[in-house]
Design a protein around this motif. Sequence first.
Motif, PDB file in Angstrom:
ATOM      1  N   ILE A 115      10.207  -4.666  16.257  1.00 52.19           N
ATOM      2  CA  ILE A 115       9.979  -3.904  15.029  1.00 52.19           C
ATOM      3  C   ILE A 115       8.490  -3.926  14.752  1.00 52.19           C
ATOM      4  CG2 ILE A 115      10.364  -3.923  12.528  1.00 52.19           C
ATOM      5  CD1 ILE A 115      13.059  -5.241  13.171  1.00 52.19           C
ATOM      6  N   VAL A 116       7.977  -2.810  14.262  1.00 48.50           N
ATOM      7  CA  VAL A 116       6.566  -2.747  13.879  1.00 48.50           C
ATOM      8  C   VAL A 116       6.510  -2.413  12.385  1.00 48.50           C
ATOM      9  CG1 VAL A 116       4.404  -1.499  14.207  1.00 48.50           C
ATOM     10  CG2 VAL A 116       5.847  -2.037  16.186  1.00 48.50           C
ATOM     11  N   ILE A 117       5.814  -3.278  11.646  1.00 48.94           N
ATOM     12  CA  ILE A 117       5.657  -3.046  10.200  1.00 48.94           C
ATOM     13  C   ILE A 117       4.232  -2.541   9.984  1.00 48.94           C
ATOM     14  CG2 ILE A 117       5.753  -4.069   7.896  1.00 48.94           C
ATOM     15  CD1 ILE A 117       7.128  -6.524   9.205  1.00 48.94           C
ATOM     16  N   GLY A 118       4.101  -1.285   9.586  1.00 49.81           N
ATOM     17  CA  GLY A 118       2.768  -0.715   9.347  1.00 49.81           C
ATOM     18  C   GLY A 118       2.478  -0.660   7.853  1.00 49.81           C
ATOM     19  N   VAL A 119       1.261  -1.051   7.498  1.00 49.77           N
ATOM     20  CA  VAL A 119       0.893  -1.082   6.084  1.00 49.77           C
ATOM     21  C   VAL A 119      -0.457  -0.396   5.894  1.00 49.77           C
ATOM     22  CG1 VAL A 119       0.376  -2.587   4.104  1.00 49.77           C
ATOM     23  CG2 VAL A 119       2.097  -3.293   5.781  1.00 49.77           C
ATOM     24  N   GLY A 120      -0.500   0.537   4.964  1.00 52.48           N
ATOM     25  CA  GLY A 120      -1.776   1.151   4.575  1.00 52.48           C
ATOM     26  C   GLY A 120      -2.001   0.875   3.098  1.00 52.48           C
ATOM     27  N   ILE A 121      -3.111   0.202   2.779  1.00 55.43           N
ATOM     28  CA  ILE A 121      -3.420  -0.084   1.371  1.00 55.43           C
ATOM     29  C   ILE A 121      -4.727   0.613   1.013  1.00 55.43           C
ATOM     30  CG2 ILE A 121      -3.810  -1.880  -0.373  1.00 55.43           C
ATOM     31  CD1 ILE A 121      -2.470  -3.886   1.453  1.00 55.43           C
ATOM     32  N   ASN A 122      -4.689   1.401  -0.051  1.00 52.12           N
ATOM     33  CA  ASN A 122      -5.922   2.029  -0.533  1.00 52.12           C
ATOM     34  C   ASN A 122      -6.748   0.943  -1.216  1.00 52.12           C
ATOM     35  OD1 ASN A 122      -4.847   4.499   0.280  1.00 52.12           O
ATOM     36  ND2 ASN A 122      -3.886   4.828  -1.710  1.00 52.12           N
ATOM     37  N   VAL A 123      -7.845   0.558  -0.581  1.00 46.71           N
ATOM     38  CA  VAL A 123      -8.607  -0.577  -1.116  1.00 46.71           C
ATOM     39  C   VAL A 123      -9.869  -0.102  -1.825  1.00 46.71           C
ATOM     40  CG1 VAL A 123      -9.741  -2.765  -0.582  1.00 46.71           C
ATOM     41  CG2 VAL A 123      -7.664  -2.121   0.638  1.00 46.71           C
ATOM     42  N   ASN A 124     -10.858   0.370  -1.064  1.00 39.68           N
ATOM     43  CA  ASN A 124     -12.136   0.732  -1.713  1.00 39.68           C
ATOM     44  C   ASN A 124     -12.362   2.236  -1.799  1.00 39.68           C
ATOM     45  OD1 ASN A 124     -13.018  -1.909  -2.318  1.00 39.68           O
ATOM     46  ND2 ASN A 124     -13.523  -2.209  -0.157  1.00 39.68           N
ATOM     47  N   THR A 125     -11.349   3.010  -1.489  1.00 36.32           N
ATOM     48  CA  THR A 125     -11.479   4.466  -1.598  1.00 36.32           C
ATOM     49  C   THR A 125     -11.548   4.867  -3.074  1.00 36.32           C
ATOM     50  OG1 THR A 125     -10.339   4.884   0.461  1.00 36.32           O
ATOM     51  CG2 THR A 125     -10.226   6.625  -1.189  1.00 36.32           C
ATOM     52  N   THR A 126     -12.495   5.748  -3.387  1.00 33.01           N
ATOM     53  CA  THR A 126     -12.554   6.174  -4.799  1.00 33.01           C
ATOM     54  C   THR A 126     -12.319   7.665  -4.958  1.00 33.01           C
ATOM     55  OG1 THR A 126     -14.928   6.242  -4.557  1.00 33.01           O
ATOM     56  CG2 THR A 126     -14.027   4.346  -5.721  1.00 33.01           C
ATOM     57  N   SER A 127     -12.255   8.407  -3.830  1.00 29.16           N
ATOM     58  CA  SER A 127     -11.892   9.812  -4.017  1.00 29.16           C
ATOM     59  C   SER A 127     -10.815  10.182  -3.002  1.00 29.16           C
ATOM     60  CB  SER A 127     -13.116  10.712  -3.870  1.00 29.16           C
ATOM     61  OG  SER A 127     -13.574  10.662  -2.558  1.00 29.16           O
ATOM     62  N   PHE A 128      -9.839  10.910  -3.490  1.00 28.32           N
ATOM     63  CA  PHE A 128      -8.710  11.320  -2.655  1.00 28.32           C
ATOM     64  C   PHE A 128      -8.704  12.835  -2.536  1.00 28.32           C
ATOM     65  CE2 PHE A 128      -7.345   7.236  -4.366  1.00 28.32           C
ATOM     66  CZ  PHE A 128      -6.842   6.620  -3.234  1.00 28.32           C
ATOM     67  N   PRO A 129      -8.104  13.376  -1.454  1.00 30.65           N
ATOM     68  CA  PRO A 129      -7.971  14.827  -1.370  1.00 30.65           C
ATOM     69  C   PRO A 129      -7.150  15.355  -2.561  1.00 30.65           C
ATOM     70  CG  PRO A 129      -6.898  13.723   0.506  1.00 30.65           C
ATOM     71  CD  PRO A 129      -7.540  12.663  -0.321  1.00 30.65           C
ATOM     72  N   ASN A 130      -7.351  16.615  -2.876  1.00 32.24           N
ATOM     73  CA  ASN A 130      -6.722  17.206  -4.071  1.00 32.24           C
ATOM     74  C   ASN A 130      -5.230  16.954  -4.171  1.00 32.24           C
ATOM     75  OD1 ASN A 130      -8.955  18.133  -5.197  1.00 32.24           O
ATOM     76  ND2 ASN A 130      -8.794  20.247  -4.420  1.00 32.24           N
ATOM     77  N   ASN A 131      -4.536  17.048  -3.040  1.00 33.39           N
ATOM     78  CA  ASN A 131      -3.073  16.919  -3.103  1.00 33.39           C
ATOM     79  C   ASN A 131      -2.634  15.488  -3.450  1.00 33.39           C
ATOM     80  OD1 ASN A 131      -3.977  16.061  -0.526  1.00 33.39           O
ATOM     81  ND2 ASN A 131      -1.907  16.258   0.280  1.00 33.39           N
ATOM     82  N   LEU A 132      -3.563  14.519  -3.341  1.00 35.74           N
ATOM     83  CA  LEU A 132      -3.185  13.133  -3.659  1.00 35.74           C
ATOM     84  C   LEU A 132      -3.758  12.657  -4.989  1.00 35.74           C
ATOM     85  CD1 LEU A 132      -3.597  11.294  -0.225  1.00 35.74           C
ATOM     86  CD2 LEU A 132      -1.529  12.220  -1.253  1.00 35.74           C
ATOM     87  N   LEU A 133      -4.634  13.484  -5.574  1.00 35.24           N
ATOM     88  CA  LEU A 133      -5.375  13.020  -6.761  1.00 35.24           C
ATOM     89  C   LEU A 133      -4.490  12.417  -7.836  1.00 35.24           C
ATOM     90  CD1 LEU A 133      -8.272  15.488  -7.618  1.00 35.24           C
ATOM     91  CD2 LEU A 133      -8.357  13.066  -6.958  1.00 35.24           C
ATOM     92  N   ILE A 134      -3.382  13.090  -8.155  1.00 38.45           N
ATOM     93  CA  ILE A 134      -2.577  12.556  -9.259  1.00 38.45           C
ATOM     94  C   ILE A 134      -1.533  11.544  -8.802  1.00 38.45           C
ATOM     95  CG2 ILE A 134      -2.851  14.466 -10.920  1.00 38.45           C
ATOM     96  CD1 ILE A 134       0.040  15.293  -9.959  1.00 38.45           C
ATOM     97  N   LYS A 135      -1.356  11.403  -7.477  1.00 42.03           N
ATOM     98  CA  LYS A 135      -0.310  10.449  -7.086  1.00 42.03           C
ATOM     99  C   LYS A 135      -0.810   9.207  -6.363  1.00 42.03           C
ATOM    100  CE  LYS A 135       1.423  13.404  -3.327  1.00 42.03           C
ATOM    101  NZ  LYS A 135       2.575  14.009  -2.750  1.00 42.03           N
ATOM    102  N   ALA A 136      -2.127   9.123  -6.091  1.00 38.02           N
ATOM    103  CA  ALA A 136      -2.641   7.957  -5.366  1.00 38.02           C
ATOM    104  C   ALA A 136      -3.682   7.211  -6.189  1.00 38.02           C
ATOM    105  CB  ALA A 136      -3.257   8.405  -4.051  1.00 38.02           C
ATOM    106  N   THR A 137      -3.771   5.909  -5.945  1.00 37.60           N
ATOM    107  CA  THR A 137      -4.846   5.124  -6.552  1.00 37.60           C
ATOM    108  C   THR A 137      -5.277   4.055  -5.550  1.00 37.60           C
ATOM    109  OG1 THR A 137      -5.516   3.919  -8.538  1.00 37.60           O
ATOM    110  CG2 THR A 137      -3.360   3.373  -7.670  1.00 37.60           C
ATOM    111  N   SER A 138      -6.386   3.376  -5.856  1.00 37.49           N
ATOM    112  CA  SER A 138      -6.855   2.302  -4.969  1.00 37.49           C
ATOM    113  C   SER A 138      -7.104   1.050  -5.794  1.00 37.49           C
ATOM    114  CB  SER A 138      -8.152   2.720  -4.281  1.00 37.49           C
ATOM    115  OG  SER A 138      -9.200   2.765  -5.233  1.00 37.49           O
ATOM    116  N   LEU A 139      -7.202  -0.079  -5.103  1.00 38.14           N
ATOM    117  CA  LEU A 139      -7.467  -1.339  -5.813  1.00 38.14           C
ATOM    118  C   LEU A 139      -8.813  -1.258  -6.524  1.00 38.14           C
ATOM    119  CD1 LEU A 139      -6.217  -3.921  -3.150  1.00 38.14           C
ATOM    120  CD2 LEU A 139      -4.966  -2.905  -5.076  1.00 38.14           C
ATOM    121  N   LYS A 140      -9.787  -0.609  -5.875  1.00 42.27           N
ATOM    122  CA  LYS A 140     -11.106  -0.502  -6.514  1.00 42.27           C
ATOM    123  C   LYS A 140     -11.032   0.341  -7.791  1.00 42.27           C
ATOM    124  CE  LYS A 140     -15.902   0.699  -5.824  1.00 42.27           C
ATOM    125  NZ  LYS A 140     -16.982   0.979  -4.878  1.00 42.27           N
ATOM    126  N   GLN A 141     -10.231   1.386  -7.755  1.00 41.16           N
ATOM    127  CA  GLN A 141     -10.107   2.204  -8.969  1.00 41.16           C
ATOM    128  C   GLN A 141      -9.481   1.404 -10.111  1.00 41.16           C
ATOM    129  OE1 GLN A 141      -8.088   5.702  -7.346  1.00 41.16           O
ATOM    130  NE2 GLN A 141      -9.929   6.918  -7.671  1.00 41.16           N
TER     131      GLN A 141
END
Length: 235
Positions: A115-141
Amino acid sequence: MNVIRFKEINSTNTFLKEKYKSLENLTVVVAEHQTMGKGRLGRTWIDNDDLLFSILIKEGIENPTDYSLLIASVLLDVLGNYNPEVKWPNDIMIDEKKVCGILLEAVSLEKTECIVIGVGINVNTTSFPNNLLIKATSLKQIANQDINKDMLLNDIIKRFDIEYGKYLKNESNYLSNITKHFFLKNKEVTFYYQGKKCEGKVKGLSNSGELIVECNGNKIQLISGEVTLESVYNK
Ligand code: BT5
């Protein structure tokens, strides 16, 4: 746990699925950037200045879907200061926005090989593409400061190592941990189940990690691999 690092790779999940035979149990692959970062069902995972890693599991793979909840519980613990919640089965939310996605994959021949467990965490990203703007956040934000990704990864894999050991001995309390931070509780959801679109209200998690939904007065239990949540809303 053995950690392999890449500056850039197509996908840390793909790497482990291709190389699992020669790698030991609990190998971790981490990349600064993915050129083909994957979500579920052919979707794409976008990264910028984030933590992207996968963990290889070769022992204790009888119930693969347990691992998306086990890793979610570990992430709840490690990210505890940010008030995270689990959106069953594979997202971590903060302030109603997605901060982390989990992609569980298996290599199966005659039987499940790994089994492979893949994890993506938004850490220091502060700008997201338009389609993610209202649904994504990062730890830095959330924290208003840069987060050290190496320290974060270290904390996660140390904690995972401990929880995996408990899981193998049937001593992990990951389900009760998730129940305490359960994003979907009492929310109305629409989902596809056995090819049909259904609506219902989430009642909680079963003892084996299935989602309990009340539909037309009946309680049904949904297994993560067999259902796609389409929308979630408060009523
Ligand atoms: C997931 O899929 O959320 C699983 C993501 C797993 C990514 C990790 S990174 C390391 C490892 N290697 C890989 O190749 N993958 C794993 P899903 O539930 O299908 O969500 C994908 C959807 O989330 C996309 O269609 C977008 O709408 C949204 N999305 C994409 N990138 C995002 C981001 N950075 N933050 C929040 N939402 C995102």
